[in-house]
Scaffold this motif. Structure first.
Motif, mmCIF file in Angstrom:
data_model
loop_
_atom_site.group_PDB
_atom_site.id
_atom_site.type_symbol
_atom_site.label_atom_id
_atom_site.label_comp_id
_atom_site.label_asym_id
_atom_site.label_seq_id
_atom_site.Cartn_x
_atom_site.Cartn_y
_atom_site.Cartn_z
ATOM 1 N N UNK A 56 -5.533 13.145 -14.084
ATOM 2 C CA UNK A 56 -4.698 12.170 -13.396
ATOM 3 C C UNK A 56 -5.608 11.027 -12.955
ATOM 4 N N UNK A 57 -5.690 10.019 -13.780
ATOM 5 C CA UNK A 57 -6.614 8.908 -13.564
ATOM 6 C C UNK A 57 -5.973 7.836 -12.692
ATOM 7 N N UNK A 58 -6.628 7.533 -11.591
ATOM 8 C CA UNK A 58 -6.114 6.519 -10.680
ATOM 9 C C UNK A 58 -7.299 5.899 -9.950
ATOM 10 N N UNK A 59 -7.413 4.559 -9.919
ATOM 11 C CA UNK A 59 -8.538 3.922 -9.234
ATOM 12 C C UNK A 59 -8.614 4.329 -7.766
ATOM 13 N N UNK A 60 -9.822 4.443 -7.272
ATOM 14 C CA UNK A 60 -10.036 4.856 -5.891
ATOM 15 C C UNK A 60 -9.271 3.970 -4.911
ATOM 16 N N UNK A 61 -9.297 2.651 -5.144
ATOM 17 C CA UNK A 61 -8.639 1.740 -4.203
ATOM 18 C C UNK A 61 -7.134 1.978 -4.133
ATOM 19 N N UNK A 62 -6.526 2.389 -5.253
ATOM 20 C CA UNK A 62 -5.093 2.692 -5.255
ATOM 21 C C UNK A 62 -4.838 3.984 -4.488
ATOM 22 N N UNK A 63 -5.680 4.984 -4.713
ATOM 23 C CA UNK A 63 -5.549 6.255 -3.984
ATOM 24 C C UNK A 63 -5.694 6.026 -2.479
ATOM 25 N N UNK A 64 -6.624 5.148 -2.102
ATOM 26 C CA UNK A 64 -6.824 4.845 -0.681
ATOM 27 C C UNK A 64 -5.617 4.118 -0.104
ATOM 28 N N UNK A 65 -4.981 3.258 -0.880
ATOM 29 C CA UNK A 65 -3.791 2.546 -0.413
ATOM 30 C C UNK A 65 -2.627 3.511 -0.224
ATOM 31 N N UNK A 66 -2.525 4.477 -1.125
ATOM 32 C CA UNK A 66 -1.447 5.466 -1.000
ATOM 33 C C UNK A 66 -1.698 6.343 0.222
ATOM 34 N N UNK A 67 -2.829 6.993 0.235
ATOM 35 C CA UNK A 67 -3.289 7.846 1.344
ATOM 36 C C UNK A 67 -2.135 8.558 2.066
ATOM 37 N N UNK A 68 -1.330 9.352 1.349
ATOM 38 C CA UNK A 68 -0.131 9.955 1.942
ATOM 39 C C UNK A 68 -0.407 10.884 3.125
ATOM 40 N N UNK A 69 -1.588 11.458 3.178
ATOM 41 C CA UNK A 69 -1.907 12.401 4.261
ATOM 42 C C UNK A 69 -2.861 11.801 5.294
ATOM 43 N N UNK A 70 -3.281 10.561 5.067
ATOM 44 C CA UNK A 70 -4.190 9.924 6.015
ATOM 45 C C UNK A 70 -5.621 10.414 5.926
ATOM 46 N N UNK A 71 -5.940 11.125 4.845
ATOM 47 C CA UNK A 71 -7.277 11.696 4.714
ATOM 48 C C UNK A 71 -8.346 10.642 4.433
ATOM 49 N N UNK A 72 -8.007 9.671 3.608
ATOM 50 C CA UNK A 72 -9.001 8.629 3.304
ATOM 51 C C UNK A 72 -9.373 7.853 4.561
#
Length: 216
Positions: free
Chosen positions: A143-159
């Motif tokens: 599941x390839x997704x740029x880090x910056x996109x994952x950080x923007x999503x951050x559904x659990x607030x972990x980032x």
């Protein structure tokens, strides 16, 4: 030389207690013939927030509706139960993966399609998983997704917490993620909806586990 008895350090089992594998009266092939399809382990890997869990859940539901015997082992759910005693050190992460692999093998032996959604960031570790499961039964899905996109999503607030130093050894922030070199399927999850990713995955799984392959 006689093989030394198995020892379980975590449970304190005596090194003189021999653990012997017990055969089942119902074989994997029996289960696969009854299920009408082969079993397989579908291992979704990727950064936190890359969509692994959502794709796994969507895929499992569609496969189930199509008549496949499925089960999903999600990283968060595993951490709440089977691996609730583990932290996030390298040793504990390795143990977490080991337990998931052994659980997946039990379901695979019953002919299930096992969908695993787990960050599993270390490439060498995933290669070992493939050998333990068997390359013929293992599908690595990236599941390839740029880090910056994952950080923007951050559904659990972990980032956000990891960037503040409140979570240590967090993959993508203070711990490295190693991309698969030759995944069975590459899903660019920042460019398509989870439903489209699931459809691509279902096509691959259906071909891999087709009824015609059960007679092997």
């Amino acid at each position: 030389m006689e093989k030394e008895p198995h020892t379980c350090e975590r449970t304190g089992m005596s090194p003189y207690v021999s653990v012997v594998s017990q055969p089942s009266a119902v074989t994997r092939l029996d289960c696969e013939r009854k299920n009408g399809h082969r079993g397989a382990v579908v291992w979704l890997t990727g950064l936190p927030g890359s969509g692994k869990s959502t794709i796994a859940q969507t895929t499992e539901k569609i496969l189930y509706d199509l008549g496949f015997q499925t089960v999903t082992l999600d990283g968060d759910n595993i951490r709440l139960g089977l691996c609730a005693d583990l932290g996030f050190s390298e040793v504990d992460r390795n143990e977490n993966v080991r337990r998931v692999v052994e659980t997946a093998k039990l379901f695979l032996d019953r002919g299930f399609i096992v969908i695993v959604a787990l960050v599993s960031p270390v490439r060498q570790s995933r290669e070992k998983i493939k050998q333990v499961i068997s390359p013929d039964d293992f599908l690595e899905i990236y599941c390839n997704c740029p880090l910056e996109v994952c950080e923007q999503r951050d559904p659990k607030g972990h980032y956000a917490r990891a960037n503040l130093g409140q979570i240590s050894n967090f993959t993508g922030v203070s711990s490295q993620y190693e991309e698969p070199l030759q995944p069975a399927l590459l899903l660019n999850t920042n460019m398509q909806e989870a439903g489209e990713s699931a459809r691509q995955l279902i096509k691959l799984v259906s071909e891999k586990c087709a009824v015609s392959v059960v007679s092997r």
